[in-house]
Design an enzyme around this catalytic site. Structure first.
Site, PDB file in Angstrom:
ATOM      1  N   CYS A   2     -68.529  70.391 -58.743  1.00 18.26           N
ATOM      2  CA  CYS A   2     -69.238  71.236 -57.785  1.00 18.26           C
ATOM      3  C   CYS A   2     -69.886  70.792 -56.759  1.00 18.26           C
ATOM      4  O   CYS A   2     -70.638  69.524 -56.348  1.00 18.26           O
ATOM      5  CB  CYS A   2     -69.593  73.067 -58.904  1.00 18.26           C
ATOM      6  N   ARG A  27     -66.223  69.495 -52.280  1.00 21.04           N
ATOM      7  CA  ARG A  27     -66.117  69.575 -53.405  1.00 21.04           C
ATOM      8  C   ARG A  27     -66.208  70.819 -54.451  1.00 21.04           C
ATOM      9  O   ARG A  27     -65.554  70.171 -56.177  1.00 21.04           O
ATOM     10  CB  ARG A  27     -67.900  69.232 -53.815  1.00 21.04           C
ATOM     11  N   TRP A  76     -66.296  74.578 -58.678  1.00 18.67           N
ATOM     12  CA  TRP A  76     -64.674  74.109 -58.384  1.00 18.67           C
ATOM     13  C   TRP A  76     -64.596  74.242 -60.683  1.00 18.67           C
ATOM     14  O   TRP A  76     -65.205  73.432 -61.612  1.00 18.67           O
ATOM     15  CB  TRP A  76     -64.671  72.199 -58.500  1.00 18.67           C
ATOM     16  N   ASN A 102     -73.858  71.851 -62.091  1.00 16.77           N
ATOM     17  CA  ASN A 102     -72.642  70.948 -61.483  1.00 16.77           C
ATOM     18  C   ASN A 102     -72.838  70.349 -62.672  1.00 16.77           C
ATOM     19  O   ASN A 102     -73.298  69.240 -63.599  1.00 16.77           O
ATOM     20  CB  ASN A 102     -72.919  70.288 -60.322  1.00 16.77           C
ATOM     21  N   GLY A 103     -71.329  70.196 -63.884  1.00 12.42           N
ATOM     22  CA  GLY A 103     -70.784  69.055 -64.448  1.00 12.42           C
ATOM     23  C   GLY A 103     -70.398  69.989 -65.908  1.00 12.42           C
ATOM     24  O   GLY A 103     -69.777  71.277 -65.924  1.00 12.42           O
ATOM     25  N   GLU A 478     -44.083  55.413 -59.050  1.00 18.51           N
ATOM     26  CA  GLU A 478     -44.886  56.252 -58.964  1.00 18.51           C
ATOM     27  C   GLU A 478     -45.732  55.014 -57.605  1.00 18.51           C
ATOM     28  O   GLU A 478     -46.005  55.592 -56.507  1.00 18.51           O
ATOM     29  CB  GLU A 478     -46.342  56.146 -59.245  1.00 18.51           C
ATOM     30  N   LYS A 482     -45.980  56.371 -53.635  1.00 19.35           N
ATOM     31  CA  LYS A 482     -47.124  55.793 -53.514  1.00 19.35           C
ATOM     32  C   LYS A 482     -46.668  55.395 -51.413  1.00 19.35           C
ATOM     33  O   LYS A 482     -47.147  55.211 -50.825  1.00 19.35           O
ATOM     34  CB  LYS A 482     -48.452  55.188 -53.543  1.00 19.35           C
ATOM     35  N   GLU A 485     -44.877  57.736 -49.532  1.00 24.66           N
ATOM     36  CA  GLU A 485     -46.006  58.786 -48.880  1.00 24.66           C
ATOM     37  C   GLU A 485     -46.582  58.240 -47.975  1.00 24.66           C
ATOM     38  O   GLU A 485     -47.543  59.139 -46.814  1.00 24.66           O
ATOM     39  CB  GLU A 485     -46.391  59.528 -49.396  1.00 24.66           C
ATOM     40  N   HIS A 501     -27.128  46.723 -62.221  1.00 23.82           N
ATOM     41  CA  HIS A 501     -26.528  47.621 -62.423  1.00 23.82           C
ATOM     42  C   HIS A 501     -25.732  48.198 -60.952  1.00 23.82           C
ATOM     43  O   HIS A 501     -25.468  49.321 -60.909  1.00 23.82           O
ATOM     44  CB  HIS A 501     -26.077  48.414 -63.034  1.00 23.82           C
ATOM     45  N   LYS A 597     -50.018  69.479 -50.016  1.00 23.51           N
ATOM     46  CA  LYS A 597     -50.912  68.429 -51.327  1.00 23.51           C
ATOM     47  C   LYS A 597     -50.105  69.978 -51.989  1.00 23.51           C
ATOM     48  O   LYS A 597     -50.429  69.133 -53.849  1.00 23.51           O
ATOM     49  CB  LYS A 597     -52.488  69.944 -50.588  1.00 23.51           C
TER      50      LYS A 597
HETATM   51  C1  AGP Z   1     -48.061  63.194 -55.249  1.00 18.37           C
HETATM   52  O1  AGP Z   1     -48.507  62.344 -54.048  1.00 18.37           O
HETATM   53  C2  AGP Z   1     -47.879  64.403 -54.829  1.00 18.37           C
HETATM   54  N1  AGP Z   1     -48.745  64.623 -53.687  1.00 18.37           N
HETATM   55  C3  AGP Z   1     -46.770  64.838 -54.916  1.00 18.37           C
HETATM   56  O2  AGP Z   1     -45.131  64.580 -55.423  1.00 18.37           O
HETATM   57  C4  AGP Z   1     -47.258  65.876 -56.142  1.00 18.37           C
HETATM   58  O3  AGP Z   1     -46.940  64.889 -57.379  1.00 18.37           O
HETATM   59  C5  AGP Z   1     -45.983  66.615 -56.644  1.00 18.37           C
HETATM   60  O4  AGP Z   1     -46.004  67.650 -55.421  1.00 18.37           O
HETATM   61  C6  AGP Z   1     -46.867  67.867 -57.332  1.00 18.37           C
HETATM   62  O5  AGP Z   1     -47.862  68.468 -57.494  1.00 18.37           O
HETATM   63  P1  AGP Z   1     -48.315  69.114 -58.313  1.00 18.37           P
HETATM   64  O6  AGP Z   1     -48.918  68.177 -59.240  1.00 18.37           O
HETATM   65  O7  AGP Z   1     -49.164  70.095 -58.117  1.00 18.37           O
HETATM   66  O8  AGP Z   1     -47.575  70.355 -58.855  1.00 18.37           O
END
Ligand code: AGP
Length: 602
Positions: A2, A27, A76, A102-103, A478, A482, A485, A501, A597
């Site tokens: 927060c 925050r 938060w 905060n905490g 992952e 990364k 994206e 394969h 996001k």
């Molecule tokens: C990951 O870097 C992305 N931003 C995306 O794959 C994300 O993980 C996915 O959309 C799931 O989001 P969530 O964890 O909020 O459900």
């Protein structure tokens, strides 16, 4: 995470506080509030939603009021859903003490029990309301607010930063930090307290960086700092900082993503608070008996965290785990046994496919649970049990610290249900967990340095393989995500054993392979995949623990830790490699093209 703020001085503290909260909104932003002192009485105003809502309400209710002392908070949620009663500031039962915090107060239940026995009652679901009443209770016993505050804070456990006022001493503001940031801004005849200097940089660049358990007293136009435990006065140096507001919000990092990568050690520590005691992991709100089976649903990075969790839960708890992409789960004609625990993993708690999956799980009569980072989000209100990750707001679109917190949560579930809590392996994991945050904190700068070197080698490559076996397989997926994206370069994560394969047909000089290895039974097998690639002129960068030798063209060695905990050392390397390549390619790191996001639509 927060944002807290306090002002004392000759200007209008209400205006300064609202401005500061707006600047610290990154925050946390599910609710906000302000309290100011006027003729020895407090006025509290709190609203759900962003700071703009609070501003509107304040301007309506107290348009022309000014105050020389004010506290503010942007929240938060970690305890209690986002709503007005849970928003800060919080006030003691008798109205004499007001606080912003905060905490996390770790021993809040113990304090609550003590206060209820003394006749106290509580309106909110927060640990903060317990804290403010405990301070007031101690102030009564000690005969003064400062004495009471000192006595209370010597007893309180947890990580927090607080600022408070009391009608017992309306010319002062008190503040202290323990495990959460708090800075003191020194203005001309005015003082600022804030979680982040961005809150007051437009008024002063003179800052005192407070340390743990240093009690600050702001009294009209003076300030003093003393040790909470000895009472001795502490003379702190005043630093003149040259951050602008933007860079201060990123705490000096070039991007939120880099800041959030470096926050991962704190996230590991925060994620273990209240779960690790007497050498055991205990998740008090989870049933003791094991679910017969677990079916994980998630998307993107959260799905890869789930895949990683499958390995941990099956290895340590012996519970069969299926992991499925939520958008497939929701439409598949499934034969799901209703004794299955459906576990949704989601940072935002709003991902449409995962929301839909939770609804279907409930219709099927399954027990449901979520690992989520946003208190009160849609999914958390649909499931039977929630395990909140303590990652704080993740601003960068590319998920980093949230995945670390999800993996810690999954590991805690595995250890909670572990079939042999007295084993040497269990003790090794607990010991490794206790040192994990400091290990990761220590390696990040060097990891970033090496990542930037390898980024120069990788930035012009047109295609990547990320390979791994066992725990390294979800990490490879992952790592590839990364890269895609952040840099817009094509990459595929693959089980190392699958190369022969078909995918090996793609191997040629222009292809770069990132091979992930632990020093375990899979390491040698991944080595054979490396050799097969090299035999076809493919280049390989091996990321492996110190001491593990491979034939790769390049070897990136990381400090060795306990088995699966190696994942928490390797993940930042993958994040920093993609981050560094994206910087070289001048990509929009925090908001990559085409991405959102939280994917709240199908
Ligand atoms: C990951 O870097 C992305 N931003 C995306 O794959 C994300 O993980 C996915 O959309 C799931 O989001 P969530 O964890 O909020 O459900």
């Amino acid at each position: 995470m927060c944002g807290i703020f306090g002002y004392i001085g000759s200007d209008n503290g209400i205006h300064y506080t609202l401005e500061a909260l707006q600047l610290m909104e990154y925050r946390g932003y599910d609710s906000a509030g302000i309290v100011f002192e006027e003729e020895k009485a407090f006025t509290l105003i709190k609203t759900v939603g962003k700071v703009a809502e609070l501003k509107k309400t304040v301007n309506t209710r107290v348009a022309n009021t000014t105050s020389s002392k004010a506290l503010g908070h942007t929240r938060w949620a970690t305890h209690g859903i986002p709503c007005e009663k849970n928003a800060h500031p919080h006030q003691s039962n008798d109205g004499s003490v007001v606080i912003v915090h905060n905490g996390i107060i770790e021993n809040y239940q113990e304090l609550r029990t003590e206060l209820v026995a003394e006749g106290y009652s509580f309106i909110s679901d927060t640990d903060t309301e317990i804290l403010v009443n405990y301070i007031e209770y101690m102030a009564q016993k000690e005969g003064g607010i400062k004495q009471g505050l000192v006595r209370a804070l010597q007893h309180v456990k947890g990580a927090f930063a607080i600022a408070l006022m009391s009608t017992r001493d309306t010319s002062s503001i008190y503040a202290m930090r323990r495990g959460a940031p708090l800075l003191l801004g020194i203005g001309k005849g005015e003082y600022f307290l804030a979680s982040d200097m961005c809150a007051f940089l437009q008024h002063t660049n003179d800052v005192i960086f407070l340390d743990e358990n240093e009690l600050v007293t702001l009294h009209d136009t003076e300030y003093s700092i003393e040790s909470l435990y000895t009472g001795e006065r502490i003379d702190k140096s005043i630093e003149s900082v040259d951050f602008d507001i933007q860079s201060a919000q990123k705490q000096g990092y070039a991007h939120y993503m880099l800041k959030e990568i470096y926050e991962q050690p704190d996230v590991i520590e925060q994620s273990l608070i209240g779960k690790l005691s007497d050498g055991k992991i205990v998740l008090s709100h989870l049933p003791k008996e094991q679910p017969p089976r677990i079916h994980i649903i998630a998307c993107g990075t959260s799905y890869y965290a789930g895949l990683w969790g499958k390995y941990a839960i099956e290895e340590l708890a012996g519970i069969p785990v299926e992991v499925e992409i939520a958008s497939e789960f929701r439409y598949r004609k499934k034969a799901l046994d209703k004794n299955t625990l459906v576990l949704a993993i989601t940072q935002s708690g709003e991902t449409a496919d995962t929301v839909a999956g939770c609804a279907i799980a409930r219709e099927l009569g399954c027990k449901t649970m979520a690992i989520c980072n946003v208190v009160g989000s849609t999914i958390t209100r649909m499931v039977d049990t929630v395990l909140y990750t303590q990652a704080g707001p993740e601003i960068s679109v590319a998920s980093t610290k949230a995945m670390t917190s999800q993996m810690i949560a999954l590991l805690c579930i595995a250890l909670h249900y572990s079939s042999n809590r007295e084993s040497e392996q269990y003790r090794e994991y607990i010991g490794g967990l206790q040192h994990l945050a400091s290990t990761v904190r220590d390696i990040l700068p060097q990891t970033e340095k090496i990542a930037r070197q390898y980024a120069e080698l990788c930035k012009d490559k047109k295609s990547f393989f990320y390979l791994g076996r066992g725990y390294c397989y979800p990490l490879a997926l992952e790592g590839a995500l990364k890269l895609k994206e952040l840099t817009y370069i094509h990459a595929e994560g693959y089980p190392a054993g699958e190369m022969k394969h078909g995918p090996i047909a793609l191997v040629e000089k222009s292809l770069m392979t990132i091979a992930l290895l632990f020093d375990d039974e899979f390491g040698e097998k991944t080595q054979s995949a490396i050799s097969e690639i090299q035999a076809r002129e493919g280049q390989v960068i091996a990321i492996a623990p110190l001491g593990l030798v491979t034939t790769a063209d390049f070897e990136w060695h990381l400090p060795k830790t306990v088995d699966l905990l190696q994942s928490f050392i390797m993940l930042p390397a993958l994040q920093l490699l993609s981050y560094s390549i994206a910087c070289l390619l001048d990509r929009n790191v925090d908001m990559p093209r085409n991405l959102a996001k939280s994917v709240t639509v199908e």
